[in-house]
Design a protein around this motif. Structure first.
Motif, PDB file in Angstrom:
ATOM      1  N   LEU A 168     -34.484 -68.131  -9.468  1.00 21.74           N
ATOM      2  CA  LEU A 168     -33.841 -68.747  -8.312  1.00 21.74           C
ATOM      3  C   LEU A 168     -33.711 -67.743  -7.172  1.00 21.74           C
ATOM      4  N   ARG A 169     -33.465 -66.486  -7.518  1.00 19.88           N
ATOM      5  CA  ARG A 169     -33.440 -65.470  -6.465  1.00 19.88           C
ATOM      6  C   ARG A 169     -34.838 -65.286  -5.880  1.00 19.88           C
ATOM      7  N   ALA A 170     -35.848 -65.398  -6.715  1.00 25.61           N
ATOM      8  CA  ALA A 170     -37.224 -65.275  -6.220  1.00 25.61           C
ATOM      9  C   ALA A 170     -37.607 -66.448  -5.332  1.00 25.61           C
ATOM     10  N   VAL A 171     -37.143 -67.639  -5.670  1.00 21.35           N
ATOM     11  CA  VAL A 171     -37.402 -68.819  -4.830  1.00 21.35           C
ATOM     12  C   VAL A 171     -36.862 -68.598  -3.427  1.00 21.35           C
ATOM     13  N   ALA A 172     -35.707 -67.964  -3.341  1.00 24.63           N
ATOM     14  CA  ALA A 172     -35.072 -67.738  -2.043  1.00 24.63           C
ATOM     15  C   ALA A 172     -35.882 -66.796  -1.162  1.00 24.63           C
ATOM     16  N   ARG A 173     -36.814 -66.052  -1.754  1.00 28.93           N
ATOM     17  CA  ARG A 173     -37.621 -65.117  -0.968  1.00 28.93           C
ATOM     18  C   ARG A 173     -38.815 -65.796  -0.303  1.00 28.93           C
ATOM     19  N   SER A 174     -38.973 -67.074  -0.505  1.00 32.52           N
ATOM     20  CA  SER A 174     -40.061 -67.791   0.152  1.00 32.52           C
ATOM     21  C   SER A 174     -39.910 -67.677   1.662  1.00 32.52           C
ATOM     22  N   GLY A 175     -40.964 -67.232   2.338  1.00 32.62           N
ATOM     23  CA  GLY A 175     -40.892 -66.987   3.772  1.00 32.62           C
ATOM     24  C   GLY A 175     -41.496 -68.102   4.597  1.00 32.62           C
ATOM     25  N   PRO A 176     -41.377 -68.010   5.908  1.00 31.80           N
ATOM     26  CA  PRO A 176     -41.899 -69.052   6.802  1.00 31.80           C
ATOM     27  C   PRO A 176     -43.423 -69.179   6.765  1.00 31.80           C
ATOM     28  N   GLU A 177     -44.104 -68.161   6.226  1.00 35.96           N
ATOM     29  CA  GLU A 177     -45.567 -68.240   6.153  1.00 35.96           C
ATOM     30  C   GLU A 177     -46.037 -69.183   5.055  1.00 35.96           C
ATOM     31  N   HIS A 178     -45.101 -69.619   4.179  1.00 42.33           N
ATOM     32  CA  HIS A 178     -45.467 -70.517   3.083  1.00 42.33           C
ATOM     33  C   HIS A 178     -45.042 -71.944   3.411  1.00 42.33           C
ATOM     34  N   ASP A 179     -45.879 -72.908   3.053  1.00 41.86           N
ATOM     35  CA  ASP A 179     -45.563 -74.315   3.302  1.00 41.86           C
ATOM     36  C   ASP A 179     -44.408 -74.801   2.433  1.00 41.86           C
ATOM     37  N   ALA A 180     -44.331 -74.281   1.211  1.00 42.27           N
ATOM     38  CA  ALA A 180     -43.275 -74.712   0.296  1.00 42.27           C
ATOM     39  C   ALA A 180     -43.152 -73.685  -0.817  1.00 42.27           C
ATOM     40  N   ALA A 181     -42.006 -73.719  -1.495  1.00 38.83           N
ATOM     41  CA  ALA A 181     -41.811 -72.945  -2.716  1.00 38.83           C
ATOM     42  C   ALA A 181     -41.952 -73.891  -3.903  1.00 38.83           C
ATOM     43  N   VAL A 182     -42.577 -73.391  -4.969  1.00 38.54           N
ATOM     44  CA  VAL A 182     -42.737 -74.181  -6.195  1.00 38.54           C
ATOM     45  C   VAL A 182     -42.123 -73.395  -7.346  1.00 38.54           C
ATOM     46  N   LEU A 183     -41.173 -74.003  -8.031  1.00 40.96           N
ATOM     47  CA  LEU A 183     -40.575 -73.390  -9.205  1.00 40.96           C
ATOM     48  C   LEU A 183     -41.206 -74.012 -10.441  1.00 40.96           C
ATOM     49  N   ASP A 184     -41.946 -73.201 -11.194  1.00 42.42           N
ATOM     50  CA  ASP A 184     -42.632 -73.693 -12.392  1.00 42.42           C
ATOM     51  C   ASP A 184     -41.726 -73.510 -13.601  1.00 42.42           C
ATOM     52  N   LEU A 185     -41.348 -74.618 -14.230  1.00 39.99           N
ATOM     53  CA  LEU A 185     -40.454 -74.593 -15.387  1.00 39.99           C
ATOM     54  C   LEU A 185     -41.201 -74.837 -16.697  1.00 39.99           C
ATOM     55  N   ALA A 186     -42.515 -74.676 -16.702  1.00 38.60           N
ATOM     56  CA  ALA A 186     -43.302 -74.981 -17.892  1.00 38.60           C
ATOM     57  C   ALA A 186     -42.892 -74.147 -19.092  1.00 38.60           C
TER      58      ALA A 186
END
Length: 415
Positions: free
Chosen positions: A41-59
């Motif tokens: 979840l902390r890593a998800v928060a690092r998604s920057g404006p250069e990315h269209d979206a963040a994807v959290l893979d829970l597989a």
């Protein structure tokens, strides 16, 4: 007994470049997501404006608790306010039901499905003569160098050899000058003999040893050890390649195993491994398979921009380019060189030392545009990158320093 659900949480990040432009910031989570403290979840928060979206893979996540769901919703709202979005990937029915009950979370089955939902359709035709639907997998470049003109092939091989010497010779000459001055050697031939003797005794490549002479701080004096009170560490395991003995393997053997196993995991027919040049910081091509001579010449050294591997080094995370033909990560000359060798998609995975320093890069190349990796593939490649990165750091701090210490002793007692 500690179950999978009770294991400490972990997170691995990567960037998936979308066809037609844009990218996803992918976070692969492991261990139960119980609250907002999970590293993913902390890593998800690092998604920057250069990315269209963040994807959290829970597989690989066995459990998401109610506090974990609330934390996910909080991050989704935060990303929305920043002009982005969060997609959660899981194909587990119970997890999907928990995530979608009374929440606004967007759930998709896999990271590949998220990429398909976010990516623009590929409307760019392949370059002439590079039809990705072709079963042959041959490119015009491959045809030029398959031996139709033996004299041309001989000349090209000679040019490559001369280029390699031109790149290595200045470094070795610089190391010779340092040794000649440091140990008051009679001439450059004596300095070269000193380098060569330690190189052969410790099975360290001459170029690697010369780089160390140039970059490692000089010893205090000829009368002291170069590295006093140095602690020797046991070699880290290379579990991804059973039978490869970490303590006695050389760099060539390890990199060959890295490339071979990475190609097996991704079902690739082409690939290459690079190491970071300690003098220039560039990525230097060390091993390759299935790539033509033009590719090898062009990507012999890669600087800090214009390629997927450079982008992966910058992010300290794997970069997947789903379609080389449409991706803005490449300079136009780099794109042409990759397409000409028959590659339309690639995965570039960093070989990372424990403190996040990039030691090298392994890239697999594919004849058609690629999808995002599965969770199992991503984890396997990350494990290779981590194990190889730790081993390369150990090798530099142990075997190469042993060779330098021997060189120092021999030089100090010269004559």
């Amino acid at each position: 007994m500690v179950t999978t659900a009770d294991r400490p949480g972990a997170a691995r990040t990567e960037v998936v470049r979308l066809p037609g432009g844009g990218s996803l910031w992918v976070v692969r989570a492991e261990g139960g997501v119980r609250d907002a403290e999970h590293p993913a979840l902390r890593a998800v928060a690092r998604s920057g404006p250069e990315h269209d979206a963040a994807v959290l893979d829970l597989a690989l996540v066995p459990l998401v608790t109610a506090p974990g769901v609330r934390a996910l919703v909080h991050h989704a709202h935060d990303l929305t306010e920043r002009g982005s979005s969060l997609l959660v990937a899981t194909d587990d029915p119970r997890t999907r039901d928990r995530l979608t009950a009374d929440t606004t979370l967007t759930v998709v089955p896999t990271v590949a499905a998220a990429a398909a939902a976010c990516g623009a359709p590929d409307t760019t035709p392949p370059a002439p003569g590079l039809d990705p639907a072709s079963d042959s997998g041959n490119s015009p470049s491959r045809g030029r160098t398959d031996g139709a003109d033996p004299e041309l092939a001989r000349l090209r091989q000679e040019v490559r050899h001369l280029r390699a010497r031109a790149r290595t010779h200045p470094l070795v000459s610089r190391a010779q000058g340092i040794l000649e001055e440091r140990y008051r050697l009679p001439d450059e031939r004596a300095a070269f003999a000193l380098l060569e003797a330690s190189s052969q005794r410790f099975n360290v490549r001459l170029r690697t040893l010369a780089s160390a002479v140039v970059t490692v701080p000089r010893p205090r004096s000829p009368d002291h050890e170069w590295f006093p009170r140095r602690e020797r560490q046991a070699p880290p395991a290379l579990a991804f390649q059973p039978g490869l003995r970490a303590a006695t393997a050389n760099t060539s053997e390890v990199l060959s195993a890295v490339l071979r196993r990475s190609m097996e995991i991704t079902d690739a027919t082409m690939g290459n491994v690079q190491l970071v040049d300690p003098v220039t910081g560039d990525l230097r091509l060390e091993k390759h398979h299935g790539l033509d001579d033009d590719f090898v010449d062009f990507f012999d050294r890669v600087s800090h921009e214009g390629t997927a591997c450079a982008l992966a080094a910058e992010h300290l995370a794997r970069v997947t380019v789903t379609d080389v033909a449409t991706d803005a990560a490449f300079t136009e000359s780099a794109r042409k060189a990759i397409l000409a060798t028959g590659s339309r998609g690639c995965h570039s995975t960093p070989l990372l030392a424990p403190r996040g320093r990039v030691e090298g890069m392994v890239s697999t190349h594919h004849e058609r545009p690629v999808h995002a990796l599965s969770a199992a593939q991503a984890r396997a490649l990350d494990e290779i990158g981590d194990q190889a990165g730790r081993w390369l750091e150990w090798y530099q701090r142990t075997v190469v320093l042993d060779a330098l210490e021997h060189l120092h002793f021999t030089g100090s007692t010269w004559g």
